[in-house]
Scaffold this active site. Sequence first.
Site, PDB file in Angstrom:
ATOM      1  CB  CYS A 256       4.874   2.266   7.371  1.00 47.46           C
ATOM      2  SG  CYS A 256       4.448   3.762   6.476  1.00 47.46           S
ATOM      3  CG  LEU A 257       6.410   0.864   1.357  1.00 41.64           C
ATOM      4  CD1 LEU A 257       5.897   1.127  -0.050  1.00 41.64           C
ATOM      5  CD2 LEU A 257       7.526  -0.172   1.334  1.00 41.64           C
TER       6      LEU A 257
ATOM      7  CG  HIS B 250       0.150   6.857   5.233  1.00 40.92           C
ATOM      8  ND1 HIS B 250       1.288   7.353   5.824  1.00 40.92           N
ATOM      9  CD2 HIS B 250       0.354   5.524   5.075  1.00 40.92           C
ATOM     10  CE1 HIS B 250       2.146   6.348   6.015  1.00 40.92           C
ATOM     11  NE2 HIS B 250       1.602   5.232   5.582  1.00 40.92           N
TER      12      HIS B 250
ATOM     13  CD  GLN C 244       3.280   5.760   2.592  1.00 35.70           C
ATOM     14  OE1 GLN C 244       2.276   5.270   2.085  1.00 35.70           O
ATOM     15  NE2 GLN C 244       4.214   5.031   3.176  1.00 35.70           N
TER      16      GLN C 244
ATOM     17  CG  HIS D 195      -0.966   1.524   7.268  1.00 37.35           C
ATOM     18  ND1 HIS D 195      -0.041   1.033   8.164  1.00 37.35           N
ATOM     19  CD2 HIS D 195      -0.243   2.314   6.420  1.00 37.35           C
ATOM     20  CE1 HIS D 195       1.160   1.513   7.878  1.00 37.35           C
ATOM     21  NE2 HIS D 195       1.069   2.279   6.820  1.00 37.35           N
ATOM     22  CD  GLU D 196      -1.279   2.452   2.645  1.00 36.68           C
ATOM     23  OE1 GLU D 196      -0.781   3.595   2.548  1.00 36.68           O
ATOM     24  OE2 GLU D 196      -0.603   1.465   2.974  1.00 36.68           O
TER      25      GLU D 196
ATOM     26  N   GLY E 156       0.831  -1.201   0.000  1.00 34.68           N
ATOM     27  CA  GLY E 156       0.000   0.000   0.000  1.00 34.68           C
ATOM     28  C   GLY E 156       0.860   1.243   0.000  1.00 34.68           C
TER      29      GLY E 156
END
Length: 170
Positions: free
Chosen positions: A93-94, A139, A48, A135-136, A43
């Site tokens: 998380c990236l 963000h 991000q 989660h996304e 995701g």
Amino acid sequence: MKIIYVPDPVLKEVAQPVGSIDDSIRQQMKDMLQVMYDAPGIGLAANQVGLLNRVLVMDLSNRKEKEDPAPICMANPEIVWESEEISVLEEGCLSIPGQHGDVQRPAHVKVEYIDENGQKQLLEASGLLSHCVQHEIDHLNGVLFIDYMSKLKRNIMVRKVQKLVKQQEL
Ligand code: NI
């Protein structure tokens, strides 16, 4: 387009709604999917990659098992229902490479969104997909999974990422 890491302040910003789905939004979704696949991750939200519109992409297909890609692109996602039942899963998380932690969230959610064709869609999510979409969406509201942890744990993780980024010149 490059992945942005903690503690960059853009990750704490609230992203703004998308007006209409045009070619530039479609291109953004495509580019974000590519960045996500390359990472690799499941995701990615606009913040991000330094963009502050309410766009996210996901793909939970297992590319290692050579499953067909199953991308989901969302603009203006909104949780319209969430279960009382709770689920705990380890998340990563990236933007917080190498760090993981258990996060507690509603186990099931329904999410309304606009797809890449400008069509209104409803996603019913459970399990990993439910955690991923929540989660996304977090963000897009400037919230990270480490924000659910103690300040001490959070600070340790951020410092580890800073060290990693410095060492690897990510
Ligand atoms: Ni993330």
